[in-house]
Design an enzyme around this catalytic site. Sequence first.
Site, PDB file in Angstrom:
ATOM      1  N   LYS A 184       0.827  -1.214   0.000  1.00  0.00           N
ATOM      2  CA  LYS A 184       0.000   0.000   0.000  1.00  0.00           C
ATOM      3  C   LYS A 184       0.865   1.271   0.000  1.00  0.00           C
ATOM      4  O   LYS A 184       2.075   1.195  -0.098  1.00  0.00           O
ATOM      5  CB  LYS A 184      -0.980  -0.041   1.178  1.00  0.00           C
TER       6      LYS A 184
HETATM    7  C1  LIG Z   1      -5.718  -3.994   1.015  1.00  0.00           C
HETATM    8  C2  LIG Z   1      -7.170  -3.686   1.040  1.00  0.00           C
HETATM    9  C3  LIG Z   1      -7.994  -4.023   2.127  1.00  0.00           C
HETATM   10  C4  LIG Z   1      -7.509  -4.868   3.255  1.00  0.00           C
HETATM   11  O1  LIG Z   1      -6.370  -4.387   3.886  1.00  0.00           O
HETATM   12  P1  LIG Z   1      -5.370  -5.399   4.636  1.00  0.00           P
HETATM   13  O2  LIG Z   1      -4.450  -4.485   5.357  1.00  0.00           O
HETATM   14  O3  LIG Z   1      -4.685  -6.209   3.580  1.00  0.00           O
HETATM   15  O4  LIG Z   1      -6.181  -6.250   5.551  1.00  0.00           O
HETATM   16  C5  LIG Z   1      -9.304  -3.600   2.110  1.00  0.00           C
HETATM   17  N1  LIG Z   1      -9.812  -2.913   1.080  1.00  0.00           N
HETATM   18  C6  LIG Z   1      -9.066  -2.604   0.000  1.00  0.00           C
HETATM   19  C7  LIG Z   1      -9.689  -1.811  -1.111  1.00  0.00           C
HETATM   20  C8  LIG Z   1      -7.739  -2.989  -0.062  1.00  0.00           C
HETATM   21  O5  LIG Z   1      -6.998  -2.703  -1.139  1.00  0.00           O
END
Ligand SMILES: *Cc1c(COP(=O)(O)O)cnc(C)c1O
Length: 379
Positions: A184
């Site tokens: 991210k």
């Molecule tokens: C990555 C993601 C999540 C979940 O996040 P994690 O930290 O991997 O649990 C939820 N929604 C979206 C749109 C994502 O890209």
Amino acid sequence: MSEPFLPYGRQSVGGDDLAAVAEVLRGDWLTTGPAVQRFEADLAEHTGGTPAVAVTSGTAALHVAYAAAGVGPGDEVVTSPMTFVATASAAALHGAKVVFADVEPDTGNLDPHAASAAVTSRTKVIAAVDYAGHPAELDELRTVADSAGALLLEDAAHSIGGSWRGRPIGSLADLTTFSFFATKNLTTAEGGAVVSASEQLLERARAFRNHGLVRDRAAQRYPDEGGWHQEVHAFGLNYRLPDVLCALGSSQLRRLAEFKRRRAAIHTRYDKAFADLDGVRTPVTREGADPMWHLYPLRVLGGRRRALFDHLRGHGIGVQVNYIPVYWHPVFEDLGYRRGLCPNAERFYSEQLSLPLFPDLTESDVDRVITSVRSFFGG
Ligand SMILES: *Cc1c(COP(=O)(O)O)cnc(C)c1O
């Protein structure tokens, strides 16, 4: 010799990040200590001052946010199918019915008209997603949510650091959630946060993050039990993000603006490189959007997405597809959701391909991706 594999996303961890983590590891508080409040305060500097509650993942953030909203059996949550499954599954785990509304054909974001048509008297939350980092139509969705008596949740797993009509992500919805997973926009390895301007929603989020424990004597049912006493009024879980990871998060936040610039520069290079290719469509930026580009969602026309995916993977380029429409997952299929439900999302999915995009991608890495895409189309 073949060239190294290029992932579609990757963390950027520097010397300051390592030092910040090492300092916490040498100290007294590995978890529940001062680095947590510091990280939450640092986060608020990127959300227009809206307070944050740090949790263990973006999925935990969604689970906590739906808990704070009071989502439970009998309630409905209207959301986009063009997202990671957690946006929907976290609501389903609270016993709610997930109602998928279709997306806009250009951005892949929840269509306010479709959301409006999906609302019923049982709608508790409308959950939008800032797909690829491009903000959703938050003003129109606000109107839809308000007139339905529902809360507006923004899954901003892709979009921290972006803004919509001059207002930072985190300051627009009733509840905003972030993810700090490795790929991210900033990372704590695993981590996330819930952001809200409502003190009541924040209190409920903090309680759910920490087993629902009540330590404040004034709020306890049995305050005279003794100095050790803490009691649970509503079930919660342990979603506490440790100090070790919060310190990494604070350190990463200092580089967020630099990450954003680099992501935007790569995005622009891809846009220019593919502008003349008939076989693809490059991502749009709507008026009023200042995206934090988490993904570069290329659209591959003429049914050639899979062939381009295989071509690029064959050249060591780790493209990805984000996402299959969430209701295609067998768990939703088994609940009766059927293909064809959201035609725009299905079309978007059938064309979508995420190209490598992360701050440490070099100019020659970008050249390599561009050359490989263009060679597939014969130039
Ligand atoms: C990555 C993601 C999540 C979940 O996040 P994690 O930290 O991997 O649990 C939820 N929604 C979206 C749109 C994502 O890209």
